[in-house]
Design a protein around this motif. Structure first.
Motif, mmCIF file in Angstrom:
data_model
loop_
_atom_site.group_PDB
_atom_site.id
_atom_site.type_symbol
_atom_site.label_atom_id
_atom_site.label_comp_id
_atom_site.label_asym_id
_atom_site.label_seq_id
_atom_site.Cartn_x
_atom_site.Cartn_y
_atom_site.Cartn_z
ATOM 1 N N LEU A 299 -0.978 4.779 7.004
ATOM 2 C CA LEU A 299 0.231 3.958 7.053
ATOM 3 C C LEU A 299 1.450 4.735 6.600
ATOM 4 C CD1 LEU A 299 -1.340 0.633 5.863
ATOM 5 C CD2 LEU A 299 -0.015 0.911 7.961
ATOM 6 N N LYS A 300 2.576 4.395 7.227
ATOM 7 C CA LYS A 300 3.846 5.036 6.943
ATOM 8 C C LYS A 300 4.852 3.991 6.471
ATOM 9 C CE LYS A 300 3.080 8.203 10.845
ATOM 10 N NZ LYS A 300 3.627 8.693 12.138
ATOM 11 N N PRO A 301 5.871 4.389 5.734
ATOM 12 C CA PRO A 301 6.889 3.408 5.317
ATOM 13 C C PRO A 301 7.496 2.659 6.505
ATOM 14 C CG PRO A 301 7.124 5.415 4.045
ATOM 15 C CD PRO A 301 6.084 5.695 5.091
ATOM 16 N N VAL B 142 0.852 -1.190 0.000
ATOM 17 C CA VAL B 142 0.000 0.000 0.000
ATOM 18 C C VAL B 142 0.884 1.236 0.000
ATOM 19 C CG1 VAL B 142 -0.147 0.064 2.528
ATOM 20 C CG2 VAL B 142 -1.998 1.052 1.150
ATOM 21 N N GLN B 143 0.370 2.309 -0.553
ATOM 22 C CA GLN B 143 1.118 3.566 -0.544
ATOM 23 C C GLN B 143 0.995 4.253 0.812
ATOM 24 O OE1 GLN B 143 -0.365 5.853 -3.900
ATOM 25 N NE2 GLN B 143 1.351 5.142 -5.159
ATOM 26 N N ALA B 144 1.968 5.070 1.111
ATOM 27 C CA ALA B 144 1.921 5.834 2.356
ATOM 28 C C ALA B 144 0.623 6.627 2.429
ATOM 29 C CB ALA B 144 3.120 6.772 2.447
ATOM 30 N N GLY B 145 0.015 6.623 3.607
ATOM 31 C CA GLY B 145 -1.264 7.278 3.802
ATOM 32 C C GLY B 145 -2.455 6.368 3.598
ATOM 33 N N GLY B 146 -2.203 5.184 3.070
ATOM 34 C CA GLY B 146 -3.270 4.231 2.809
ATOM 35 C C GLY B 146 -3.643 3.421 4.035
ATOM 36 N N SER B 147 -4.541 2.460 3.811
ATOM 37 C CA SER B 147 -5.063 1.638 4.907
ATOM 38 C C SER B 147 -5.033 0.161 4.540
ATOM 39 C CB SER B 147 -6.507 2.035 5.222
ATOM 40 O OG SER B 147 -6.605 3.377 5.644
ATOM 41 N N LEU B 148 -4.934 -0.650 5.563
ATOM 42 C CA LEU B 148 -5.077 -2.097 5.443
ATOM 43 C C LEU B 148 -5.795 -2.603 6.681
ATOM 44 C CD1 LEU B 148 -1.557 -3.293 4.199
ATOM 45 C CD2 LEU B 148 -3.694 -3.399 2.911
ATOM 46 N N ARG B 149 -6.481 -3.719 6.520
ATOM 47 C CA ARG B 149 -7.137 -4.364 7.661
ATOM 48 C C ARG B 149 -6.628 -5.790 7.754
ATOM 49 N NH1 ARG B 149 -13.340 -6.339 8.605
ATOM 50 N NH2 ARG B 149 -13.554 -5.741 10.803
ATOM 51 N N LEU B 150 -5.924 -6.061 8.834
ATOM 52 C CA LEU B 150 -5.421 -7.410 9.069
ATOM 53 C C LEU B 150 -6.432 -8.212 9.870
ATOM 54 C CD1 LEU B 150 -1.692 -6.720 10.035
ATOM 55 C CD2 LEU B 150 -2.738 -6.919 7.761
#
Length: 123
Positions: A86-88, A12-20
């Motif tokens: 999200l951040k790197p 994902v790109q920085a600033g994006g979201s993911l749900r684990l």
């Protein structure tokens, strides 16, 4: 014995979201505190978030407070980690763990661990 399977990782790109998601194999999962940890290349495994069996007690690492949210659905034997902004530096393999043997949910002293899911955040 409880088997844990993580899913939801990806690029994902920085600033994006993911749900684990952390899916457990047994109903007894609902009686366990569950923690999320992560390990970046060349670094020690570190605590991310944890939730008590009832969901009444939640802890976050300072580095993710305000960006990540942990929750659980005991009926589905699943714990979630919603990751926003999200951040790197969030890039790591993320592990869920259950069956804490310490009162401190941020301690890595858990009986059961999943295999991990890779999260990669590009800048």
């Amino acid at each position: 014995q409880v088997q844990l399977v993580e899913s939801g990782g990806g690029l994902v790109q920085a600033g994006g979201s993911l749900r684990l998601s952390c899916q457990a194999s047994r109903r007894t999962f609902s009686s366990y505190a569950v923690g999320w940890f992560r390990q970046a290349p060349g670094k020690e495994r570190e605590f991310v978030a944890a939730i008590s069996w009832s969901g009444d007690s939640i802890r976050y690492a300072d580095s993710v407070k305000g960006r990540f949210t942990i929750s659980r659905d005991n009926a589905e034997n699943t714990v979630f980690l919603q990751m926003n902004s999200l951040k790197p530096e969030d890039t790591a393999v993320y592990y869920c763990a259950a069956g804490a043997t310490s009162r401190d949910m941020s301690s890595p002293k858990y009986n059961y661990w999943g295999q991990g899911t890779q999260v990669t955040v590009s800048s």
